[in-house]
Motif scaffolding. Structure first.
Motif, PDB file in Angstrom:
ATOM      1  N   LYS B 137       0.813  -1.225   0.000  1.00 59.65           N
ATOM      2  CA  LYS B 137       0.000   0.000   0.000  1.00 59.65           C
ATOM      3  C   LYS B 137       0.842   1.268   0.000  1.00 59.65           C
ATOM      4  O   LYS B 137       0.315   2.383   0.116  1.00 59.65           O
ATOM      5  CB  LYS B 137      -0.900   0.001   1.246  1.00 59.65           C
ATOM      6  CG  LYS B 137      -1.792  -1.229   1.377  1.00 59.65           C
ATOM      7  CD  LYS B 137      -3.220  -0.838   1.671  1.00 59.65           C
ATOM      8  CE  LYS B 137      -4.154  -2.036   1.594  1.00 59.65           C
ATOM      9  NZ  LYS B 137      -4.293  -2.733   2.899  1.00 59.65           N
ATOM     10  N   LYS B 139       2.675   2.927  -2.257  1.00 61.92           N
ATOM     11  CA  LYS B 139       2.529   3.915  -3.321  1.00 61.92           C
ATOM     12  C   LYS B 139       1.255   4.737  -3.168  1.00 61.92           C
ATOM     13  O   LYS B 139       1.285   5.960  -3.243  1.00 61.92           O
ATOM     14  CB  LYS B 139       2.556   3.229  -4.696  1.00 61.92           C
ATOM     15  CG  LYS B 139       2.597   4.216  -5.848  1.00 61.92           C
ATOM     16  CD  LYS B 139       2.974   3.542  -7.152  1.00 61.92           C
ATOM     17  CE  LYS B 139       3.030   4.559  -8.291  1.00 61.92           C
ATOM     18  NZ  LYS B 139       3.416   3.910  -9.562  1.00 61.92           N
ATOM     19  N   GLU B 140       0.184   4.028  -2.903  1.00 60.96           N
ATOM     20  CA  GLU B 140      -1.093   4.720  -2.789  1.00 60.96           C
ATOM     21  C   GLU B 140      -1.050   5.753  -1.657  1.00 60.96           C
ATOM     22  O   GLU B 140      -1.446   6.900  -1.832  1.00 60.96           O
ATOM     23  CB  GLU B 140      -2.210   3.673  -2.553  1.00 60.96           C
ATOM     24  CG  GLU B 140      -3.617   4.236  -2.586  1.00 60.96           C
ATOM     25  CD  GLU B 140      -4.134   4.476  -1.175  1.00 60.96           C
ATOM     26  OE1 GLU B 140      -3.830   3.632  -0.305  1.00 60.96           O
ATOM     27  OE2 GLU B 140      -4.807   5.499  -0.956  1.00 60.96           O
ATOM     28  N   LEU B 141      -0.499   5.348  -0.513  1.00 62.70           N
ATOM     29  CA  LEU B 141      -0.448   6.277   0.625  1.00 62.70           C
ATOM     30  C   LEU B 141       0.458   7.468   0.338  1.00 62.70           C
ATOM     31  O   LEU B 141       0.143   8.613   0.664  1.00 62.70           O
ATOM     32  CB  LEU B 141       0.031   5.553   1.886  1.00 62.70           C
ATOM     33  CG  LEU B 141      -0.053   6.432   3.139  1.00 62.70           C
ATOM     34  CD1 LEU B 141      -1.335   6.131   3.910  1.00 62.70           C
ATOM     35  CD2 LEU B 141       1.148   6.272   4.042  1.00 62.70           C
ATOM     36  N   LYS B 143       1.254   8.823  -2.528  1.00 61.29           N
ATOM     37  CA  LYS B 143       0.628   9.740  -3.470  1.00 61.29           C
ATOM     38  C   LYS B 143      -0.454  10.554  -2.770  1.00 61.29           C
ATOM     39  O   LYS B 143      -0.518  11.771  -2.874  1.00 61.29           O
ATOM     40  CB  LYS B 143       0.004   8.952  -4.634  1.00 61.29           C
ATOM     41  CG  LYS B 143       0.995   8.180  -5.488  1.00 61.29           C
ATOM     42  CD  LYS B 143       1.776   9.107  -6.421  1.00 61.29           C
ATOM     43  CE  LYS B 143       2.764   8.328  -7.276  1.00 61.29           C
ATOM     44  NZ  LYS B 143       3.737   9.174  -7.974  1.00 61.29           N
ATOM     45  N   ARG B 144      -1.284   9.837  -2.021  1.00 59.66           N
ATOM     46  CA  ARG B 144      -2.426  10.499  -1.412  1.00 59.66           C
ATOM     47  C   ARG B 144      -1.996  11.536  -0.381  1.00 59.66           C
ATOM     48  O   ARG B 144      -2.525  12.640  -0.316  1.00 59.66           O
ATOM     49  CB  ARG B 144      -3.345   9.447  -0.755  1.00 59.66           C
ATOM     50  CG  ARG B 144      -4.578  10.009  -0.108  1.00 59.66           C
ATOM     51  CD  ARG B 144      -5.656   8.942   0.071  1.00 59.66           C
ATOM     52  NE  ARG B 144      -5.183   7.745   0.762  1.00 59.66           N
ATOM     53  CZ  ARG B 144      -5.075   7.643   2.085  1.00 59.66           C
ATOM     54  NH1 ARG B 144      -5.422   8.648   2.852  1.00 59.66           N
ATOM     55  NH2 ARG B 144      -4.632   6.523   2.629  1.00 59.66           N
ATOM     56  N   SER B 169       7.246   5.572  -5.775  1.00 56.99           N
ATOM     57  CA  SER B 169       6.103   6.195  -5.104  1.00 56.99           C
ATOM     58  C   SER B 169       6.256   7.708  -4.989  1.00 56.99           C
ATOM     59  O   SER B 169       5.434   8.373  -4.370  1.00 56.99           O
ATOM     60  CB  SER B 169       5.918   5.608  -3.700  1.00 56.99           C
ATOM     61  OG  SER B 169       5.833   4.208  -3.750  1.00 56.99           O
TER      62      SER B 169
END
Lengths: 215, 215
Positions: B137, B139-141, B143-144, B169
DNA sequence: TAGATTGTTAATCGATTAACAATC
DNA sequence: TAGATTGTTAATCGATTAACAATC
């Protein structure tokens, strides 16, 4: 070597990375290794690597390079990794606990034998099989076991006090994780583990990157 | 300052110790502080201290020195300690846990928001109020939450893999505790926390002391 | 042999320290 | 004023890199 040329601090600091690179090489097919290879793998200059290696090992052979196995054992013995130095750790908090339980130190010739703390609730317990003792017992243990390395992981405000105790106990070298400058006699080495300084480098770089990207 | 002169890495590394010394001064009676004082307290050369301070703060006044409060806030803002940078930590083992639970980083402008691990038994737990998440998880975190700093506390053999994920990321800076050289693109900073190197210095000093004392 | 690699000597680079005039 | 301290310019020091002959 009978009369080793004085080794620069910079060189000393690079030796462990050479070692770790050499150990990461596959067993077979890498009997020899060249300074050029090491340098390019670690992002260094090849002449620098050659000079560093000249301080601690035998000559390399033109065209072939060095014998990997020999290089590894020469660096290891130069760094004293082949015999263990006993050490104690003062401050059995989170960081102290992490260091205590890190098995890898044995590989680097460091053997932590016990921890010390002032906290009554910690005294008498064990962390990873190492006893946590009352801080008042430092001197006796150091003398008895001829301990020469002390690791300080107490909060900054009590680091100098702990340091004075260590010096009085006959310690030769101190690894200090507390973010304060320790005053010691000339013959005692303090190796400062300076996380605040590392963070400074990180955050300065970050500030710069952000500026560049956002303008 | 509009056009800050480039600051040397050495200077950058010394700034945190100036700061910690300045903060250790008593509130009253130390409105001013001289480079001479700082230098002698930290075992440095006074001209060096003056040059370092000139990079980050206003001019001092002959005979008086610098205004302590101003110096503190100038260094802090130069080092970016006054606004928090979010970071994530990869590797929720002992060392990762120690760093996660160290409250002091906030003082240095670092705010660890979460940890990541591959170990199923750790994923979903909390360490000091910080969640341990699945490594997939990251990359998603990042970016967000626009995370720009990654701290690597995994074993050496998986550090490069983690590093690649971080770069992918969008991370700008990596604080690496694994004892391996990481390969990254040019614009990414790797700050190596090199315990093996520190140990090398310690043990070389020790070997020397012992030789001197025992001959 | 040809070419990669070595070790050494010399040049460069950057950081530290010394010298000194300026200032409060 | 006298003296401590500043900032700057020049000298020193040490480490890195470039150039090159020697070697397997």
């Amino acid at each position: 070597m009978m009369n080793p040329k004085a080794i620069s601090k910079q060189t000393l600091l690079r030796l462990p990375s050479y070692l770790s690179y050499l150990k990461s090489l596959p067993e077979h097919g890498c009997e020899n290794v060249s300074a050029t290879m090491i340098a390019s793998a670690l992002g260094l200059n090849d002449v620098q690597v050659r000079k560093d290696l000249a301080c601690v090992s035998k000559k390399g052979r033109p065209k072939l390079g060095y014998v990997t196995e020999e290089l590894i054992s020469d660096i290891e013995s130069f760094l004293g990794y082949d015999d263990l130095n006993d050490a104690i750790i003062i401050g059995a908090g989170r960081l102290g606990g992490a260091l205590l339980s890190y098995e890898g130190f044995n590989e680097y010739g460091l053997n932590i034998v016990a921890a010390f703390d002032v906290d009554e609730s910690k005294i008498g317990t064990e962390i990873c099989g190492k006893k946590v003792l009352d801080i008042s017992k430092i001197k006796e243990l150091c003398k008895r076991m001829k301990i020469r390395i002390g690791i300080i992981t107490v909060p900054g405000h009590s680091a100098q006090k702990v340091c004075d105790i260590l010096v009085d106990s006959g310690i030769f070298a101190i690894w200090n994780f507390a973010p304060v400058h320790l005053k010691v006699p000339d013959n005692i080495l303090v190796q400062q583990e300076n996380m605040a300084a590392s963070l400074a480098v990180l955050s300065a770089h970050l500030a710069e990157s952000i500026k560049k990207n956002e303008i």
